[in-house]
Design an enzyme around this catalytic site. Structure first.
Site, PDB file in Angstrom:
ATOM      1  N   GLU A 183     -16.169   6.275   4.969  1.00  0.00           N
ATOM      2  CA  GLU A 183     -15.247   5.848   6.018  1.00  0.00           C
ATOM      3  C   GLU A 183     -15.715   6.368   7.375  1.00  0.00           C
ATOM      4  O   GLU A 183     -16.566   7.253   7.467  1.00  0.00           O
ATOM      5  CB  GLU A 183     -13.842   6.393   5.756  1.00  0.00           C
ATOM      6  CG  GLU A 183     -13.248   5.815   4.495  1.00  0.00           C
ATOM      7  CD  GLU A 183     -11.744   5.866   4.479  1.00  0.00           C
ATOM      8  OE1 GLU A 183     -11.114   4.910   4.957  1.00  0.00           O
ATOM      9  OE2 GLU A 183     -11.198   6.850   3.977  1.00  0.00           O
TER      10      GLU A 183
ATOM     11  N   ARG B 121       0.836  -1.205   0.000  1.00  0.00           N
ATOM     12  CA  ARG B 121       0.000   0.000   0.000  1.00  0.00           C
ATOM     13  C   ARG B 121       0.872   1.257   0.000  1.00  0.00           C
ATOM     14  O   ARG B 121       0.541   2.247  -0.661  1.00  0.00           O
ATOM     15  CB  ARG B 121      -0.951  -0.004   1.199  1.00  0.00           C
ATOM     16  CG  ARG B 121      -1.972   1.123   1.120  1.00  0.00           C
ATOM     17  CD  ARG B 121      -3.050   0.961   2.160  1.00  0.00           C
ATOM     18  NE  ARG B 121      -2.523   1.093   3.505  1.00  0.00           N
ATOM     19  CZ  ARG B 121      -3.207   0.798   4.608  1.00  0.00           C
ATOM     20  NH1 ARG B 121      -4.450   0.359   4.519  1.00  0.00           N
ATOM     21  NH2 ARG B 121      -2.665   0.939   5.795  1.00  0.00           N
TER      22      ARG B 121
ATOM     23  N   LYS C 247      -2.469   6.858   1.474  1.00  0.00           N
ATOM     24  CA  LYS C 247      -2.379   7.165   2.909  1.00  0.00           C
ATOM     25  C   LYS C 247      -1.447   8.364   3.065  1.00  0.00           C
ATOM     26  O   LYS C 247      -0.280   8.235   3.455  1.00  0.00           O
ATOM     27  CB  LYS C 247      -1.882   5.943   3.679  1.00  0.00           C
ATOM     28  CG  LYS C 247      -2.215   5.998   5.158  1.00  0.00           C
ATOM     29  CD  LYS C 247      -2.127   4.638   5.789  1.00  0.00           C
ATOM     30  CE  LYS C 247      -2.203   4.701   7.298  1.00  0.00           C
ATOM     31  NZ  LYS C 247      -3.457   5.239   7.813  1.00  0.00           N
TER      32      LYS C 247
HETATM   33  N1  PLP Z   1      -9.190   4.452   6.547  1.00  0.00           N
HETATM   34  C1  PLP Z   1      -8.344   5.404   6.955  1.00  0.00           C
HETATM   35  C2  PLP Z   1      -8.573   6.805   6.514  1.00  0.00           C
HETATM   36  C3  PLP Z   1      -7.253   5.072   7.785  1.00  0.00           C
HETATM   37  O1  PLP Z   1      -6.397   6.007   8.206  1.00  0.00           O
HETATM   38  C4  PLP Z   1      -7.075   3.728   8.179  1.00  0.00           C
HETATM   39  C5  PLP Z   1      -5.934   3.356   9.000  1.00  0.00           C
HETATM   40  O2  PLP Z   1      -4.946   2.864   8.553  1.00  0.00           O
HETATM   41  C6  PLP Z   1      -7.993   2.770   7.714  1.00  0.00           C
HETATM   42  C7  PLP Z   1      -9.036   3.172   6.914  1.00  0.00           C
HETATM   43  C8  PLP Z   1      -7.825   1.349   8.081  1.00  0.00           C
HETATM   44  O3  PLP Z   1      -6.784   0.745   7.332  1.00  0.00           O
HETATM   45  P1  PLP Z   1      -5.980  -0.469   7.915  1.00  0.00           P
HETATM   46  O4  PLP Z   1      -6.955  -1.525   8.241  1.00  0.00           O
HETATM   47  O5  PLP Z   1      -5.063  -0.860   6.816  1.00  0.00           O
HETATM   48  O6  PLP Z   1      -5.255   0.025   9.107  1.00  0.00           O
HETATM   49  C1  COI Z   2      -4.018   3.208  11.483  1.00  0.00           C
HETATM   50  O1  COI Z   2      -5.000   2.579  11.861  1.00  0.00           O
HETATM   51  O2  COI Z   2      -2.893   2.691  11.379  1.00  0.00           O
HETATM   52  C2  COI Z   2      -4.121   4.592  11.129  1.00  0.00           C
HETATM   53  O3  COI Z   2      -3.300   5.044  10.368  1.00  0.00           O
HETATM   54  C3  COI Z   2      -5.102   5.435  11.779  1.00  0.00           C
HETATM   55  C4  COI Z   2      -4.367   6.552  12.434  1.00  0.00           C
HETATM   56  C5  COI Z   2      -4.300   7.742  11.552  1.00  0.00           C
HETATM   57  C6  COI Z   2      -4.842   6.815  13.799  1.00  0.00           C
END
Ligand code: PLP
Ligand code: COI
Length: 350
Positions: free
Chosen positions: A229, A91, A193
């Site tokens: 989200e 990612r 991200k």
């Molecule tokens: N959406 C956003 C905007 C996020 O910052 C995160 C955190 O990482 C997620 C979703 C969830 O992604 P993940 O499950 O890869 O941590």
């Molecule tokens: C994560 O879940 O790793 C995120 O990046 C969320 C964070 C911005 C609090």
């Protein structure tokens, strides 16, 4: 000149492992590598938690930066699990491509995470406390330039901090409000991200917090009719018949690794149908349960959602639904090494 206040590294024996929350705590060592002259230079661990960069760095002015979040978990046998770090590496490479930055090779990314966990092992919450060591990889454009073009140099870093619950701990439901703001544009950077999306979310989050909500929910930026989200987490829901796990499909949301893991677990372990599709904000009564999911959030059951003047409550609003509970147990059980993991989901820290 005013001196910068640099936080000290806390003594790990003074930490209250059961009540860590999600806040910055400085740990002894972090990883840094530089990209110069078209190539990544050898990275190394450093005790220096400050980043010294040109005042003209693109990361500071034009938001040329991205980051990741993943966790290391202490298992009952003392070993340490990383959860799907290859997915975070992939990612970050996709985010980097969108922002015209050089990708960090997956091997280098995972090696950096391994080094940082090993070097800060005393800060890994003990098994059974519910805590974990959160890793924050980041990639920033640096160097002397003022043009709105890609930076001449880049820094890749990874630091670690012990964390507990992001929302309320465990399966206590949290309450959310729908924001009028968007965090990303339809063909913008929502799937990357990158800091700009989070800068856009600071004010809506603050407004939600002032009204005593855990965070806000964003609707799709094109039509404002579908859930996208939940703050910094993805959304899922279970249909009223208890047979289907549904989660939004959109090119402006982050491809959550937790969400894709839950899609697999819902299908393969709970025998549910799964769908990435549309979740209309005015059709919440189609669902018996809902939750937020993410690395920091883990699985946070959603007790209620306020949309304009309409409050929708899931179940009693005070307890997690049964399927959310099963998904939580599967996911967390895999992460802490209590349940068998699908192939390649767990990487042991060596
Ligand atoms: N959406 C956003 C905007 C996020 O910052 C995160 C955190 O990482 C997620 C979703 C969830 O992604 P993940 O499950 O890869 O941590
Ligand atoms: C994560 O879940 O790793 C995120 O990046 C969320 C964070 C911005 C609090």
């Amino acid at each position: 000149m005013t001196a910068t206040i640099i936080p000290a590294v806390p003594d790990p024996t003074t930490l209250d492992w059961n009540n860590l929350g999600f806040q910055y705590l400085k740990t002894p060592l972090r990883y840094r590598a530089h990209w110069r002259n078209g190539a990544w230079q050898a990275g190394e661990l450093t005790p220096d938690a400050q980043v010294h960069i040109s005042e003209s760095s693109t990361a500071l002015h034009y938001g040329q930066q991205c980051f990741e979040g993943l966790k290391a978990y202490r298992c009952a046998d003392g070993s340490i699990n990383l959860f799907r770090p290859d997915q975070n590496a992939q990612r970050m490479a996709r985010s980097a491509a969108r922002l015209l930055m050089p990708a960090v090779p997956a091997e280098m990314f995972i090696d950096a995470c391994q080094q940082v966990v090993r070097a800060n092992q005393a800060y890994l919450p003990p098994y059974g406390t519910g805590g974990s060591l959160y890793l924050r990889p980041f990639l920033i454009g640096v160097g002397d330039t003022i043009a709105v073009t890609s930076a001449p140099e880049f820094i890749f870093g990874v630091f670690a901090l012990p964390v507990g619950a992001y929302f309320k701990g465990g399966l206590t439901p949290s309450h959310f409000v729908v924001s009028d703001y968007d965090r990303a544009a339809p063909n913008g950077t929502g799937a990357a991200k990158t800091g700009g999306n989070y800068a856009a979310s600071l004010l809506p989050h603050q407004q939600a917090a002032e009204r005593h909500f855990a965070d806000c929910i964003y609707l799709d930026p094109a039509t404002h009719t579908k859930i996208e989200e939940v703050g910094a987490a993805n959304f899922f829901a279970i249909t009223q018949d208890g047979k289907k796990f549904v989660t939004p499909k959109s090119s402006s949301i982050l491809a959550s690794i937790t969400k894709y893991s839950l899609l697999t677990l819902a299908r393969e372990r709970l025998g549910l149908d799964t769908e990435e599709g549309d979740v209309y904000i005015d059709r919440l009564s189609d669902y018996s349960e809902a939750g937020a999911c993410g690395t920091a959030a883990v699985i946070a059951p959603i007790g209620s959602i306020l949309y304009g003047d309409t409050l929708h409550t899931f179940g009693t609003g005070t307890e997690a639904g049964p399927i959310t509970g099963q998904l939580y147990n599967e996911l967390v059980g895999i992460q802490y090494g209590e349940k068998p993991a699908p192939a390649d989901w767990i990487v042991k820290v060596q």
